[in-house]
Design a protein around this motif. Structure first.
Motif, short mmCIF file in Angstrom:
data_model
loop_
_atom_site.label_atom_id
_atom_site.label_comp_id
_atom_site.label_asym_id
_atom_site.label_seq_id
_atom_site.Cartn_x
_atom_site.Cartn_y
_atom_site.Cartn_z
N SER A 1 1.10 -0.68 -0.26
CA SER A 1 -0.28 0.21 -0.04
C SER A 1 0.40 1.39 0.19
CB SER A 1 -0.94 0.39 1.29
OG SER A 1 -0.45 -0.12 2.40
N PHE A 2 1.86 1.10 0.52
CA PHE A 2 3.27 2.11 0.42
C PHE A 2 3.28 2.59 -0.26
CE2 PHE A 2 7.36 4.46 2.22
CZ PHE A 2 6.74 5.82 2.84
N GLY A 3 4.17 1.41 -1.09
CA GLY A 3 4.30 1.34 -2.64
C GLY A 3 3.33 2.81 -3.54
N ALA A 4 2.39 1.76 -3.53
CA ALA A 4 1.07 1.93 -4.63
C ALA A 4 1.15 4.00 -4.24
CB ALA A 4 -0.22 1.77 -3.75
N VAL A 5 0.69 4.19 -2.40
CA VAL A 5 1.15 5.76 -3.12
C VAL A 5 2.32 6.17 -3.05
CG1 VAL A 5 0.66 7.38 -1.15
CG2 VAL A 5 -0.88 5.05 -0.83
N LEU A 6 3.24 5.87 -3.33
CA LEU A 6 4.21 6.27 -3.88
C LEU A 6 4.74 6.38 -5.47
CD1 LEU A 6 7.39 4.89 -0.92
CD2 LEU A 6 5.96 7.79 -1.41
N ALA A 7 3.85 5.19 -6.22
CA ALA A 7 4.10 5.24 -7.76
C ALA A 7 3.10 6.53 -7.94
CB ALA A 7 3.59 4.27 -8.01
N LEU A 8 2.03 7.00 -6.89
CA LEU A 8 1.44 7.83 -6.99
C LEU A 8 1.78 9.09 -7.88
CD1 LEU A 8 -2.13 6.83 -5.57
CD2 LEU A 8 -1.43 6.62 -8.57
N LEU A 9 2.89 9.22 -6.24
CA LEU A 9 3.29 10.58 -5.71
C LEU A 9 3.94 10.47 -7.55
CD1 LEU A 9 3.45 10.34 -2.32
CD2 LEU A 9 2.18 12.20 -3.58
N VAL A 10 5.27 9.63 -7.74
CA VAL A 10 6.47 9.11 -8.73
C VAL A 10 5.51 9.94 -10.03
CG1 VAL A 10 7.67 7.90 -10.47
CG2 VAL A 10 7.24 8.08 -8.05
#
Length: 291
Positions: free
Chosen positions: A32-41
């Protein structure tokens, strides 16, 4: 209700939503943390290329964002491992993507009608380095706090709180006591008093995190110093880009806060330094955030 009060309420509400999304996803799971960071990327890359276009550059926006997301996704696979893919396959895929990135950009540039191909390729690469690599480091920080490499969200949570504390204390101290300007060429509001106030607040939160998490006081204090000092430079770096593009905010994704680059400017420069600091603690000084 006055306009200032409306702006404050909007800023507070959007900031609270962002904080819940970041902290909640971090505590929920690495995915879930990776998914949020991917959106921020994706958002940060889009904003960076928009700034570059305001300077008459023509970065390869779609390819740059696709490469950034692929690198971040492969990093998550390499870090956590996914059944059916395998650690070695994911690592080789990431290395192959890095090796082919520049040649592919150059080949694509051959088919574009562009008066300045060097600027286009350069800004495309800079966007990838400026946005995705720090987010990869942030993802790794959550696995680098102890003696092993298991997922430990307390390390990343502490780092995020330190960055926020640095921002808040620098603003409060600078507003009340700021007299001596700090790098006024890129940000007229920054002062040395605010800088040292932010560092003091960040160290205080770092030591509080060490006490709360049962960690090493020296390691957390050093992390706070590194994060605060380099985070300020991240703020100035983003201000430099915005001033060159003649804009106030990098975007309008978050009401009252601007865009992704506006909100995460300190992370984009400090996360690589913090990641290297944690690696030095582990392999050179044999010190960990958590005993």
């Amino acid at each position: 209700m006055t306009e200032d009060r409306k702006n404050l309420m909007t800023r507070t509400l959007s900031g609270a939503v962002l904080a819940v999304a970041i902290v909640g996803s971090l505590l929920w799971s690495p995915w879930s943390f990776g998914a949020v960071l991917a959106l921020l990327v994706a958002g940060g890359m889009y904003e960076f290329y928009t700034l570059a276009e305001k300077r008459s550059s023509r970065p390869q926006r779609v390819l740059g964002i696709a490469v950034a997301l692929a690198l971040f996704g492969l990093n998550a696979v390499v870090t956590r491992g996914v059944a059916g893919i395998g650690f070695e396959s994911a690592l080789l895929g990431a290395l192959a993507l890095l090796l082919l990135m520049v040649p592919v950009l150059l080949v694509c540039e051959l088919y574009r009608k562009n008066d300045d191909p060097m600027a286009a390729v350069g800004t495309t690469l800079l966007g990838i380095l400026y946005v995705v690599l720090p987010m990869i480091c942030l993802f790794h920080i959550a696995s680098a706090g102890g003696k092993g490499w298991d997922w430990n969200p307390r390390a990343a949570l502490g780092y995020i709180l330190i960055i926020w504390a640095n921002d808040v204390f620098a603003y409060l101290v600078g507003r009340k006591l700021g007299r001596h300007k700090h790098f006024s060429r890129h940000s007229s509001n920054k002062s040395w008093e605010g800088f040292f106030g932010g560092v003091a607040g960040a160290v205080a939160v770092g030591l509080a995190a060490a006490w709360w998490f049962g960690g090493n006081l020296w390691a957390w204090g050093g992390l706070a110093l590194v994060a605060a000092a380099t985070g300020v430079l991240g703020d100035l770096t983003e201000s430099m880009f915005k001033r060159a593009a003649a804009v106030k905010d990098s975007g309008d994704l978050m009401p009252g806060h601007g865009g992704v680059l506006d909100r995460f400017d300190a992370v984009l420069l400090s996360a690589p330094f913090v990641a290297v600091y944690l690696l030095l603690c582990r392999y050179v000084f044999d010190v960990a955030l958590f005993c």
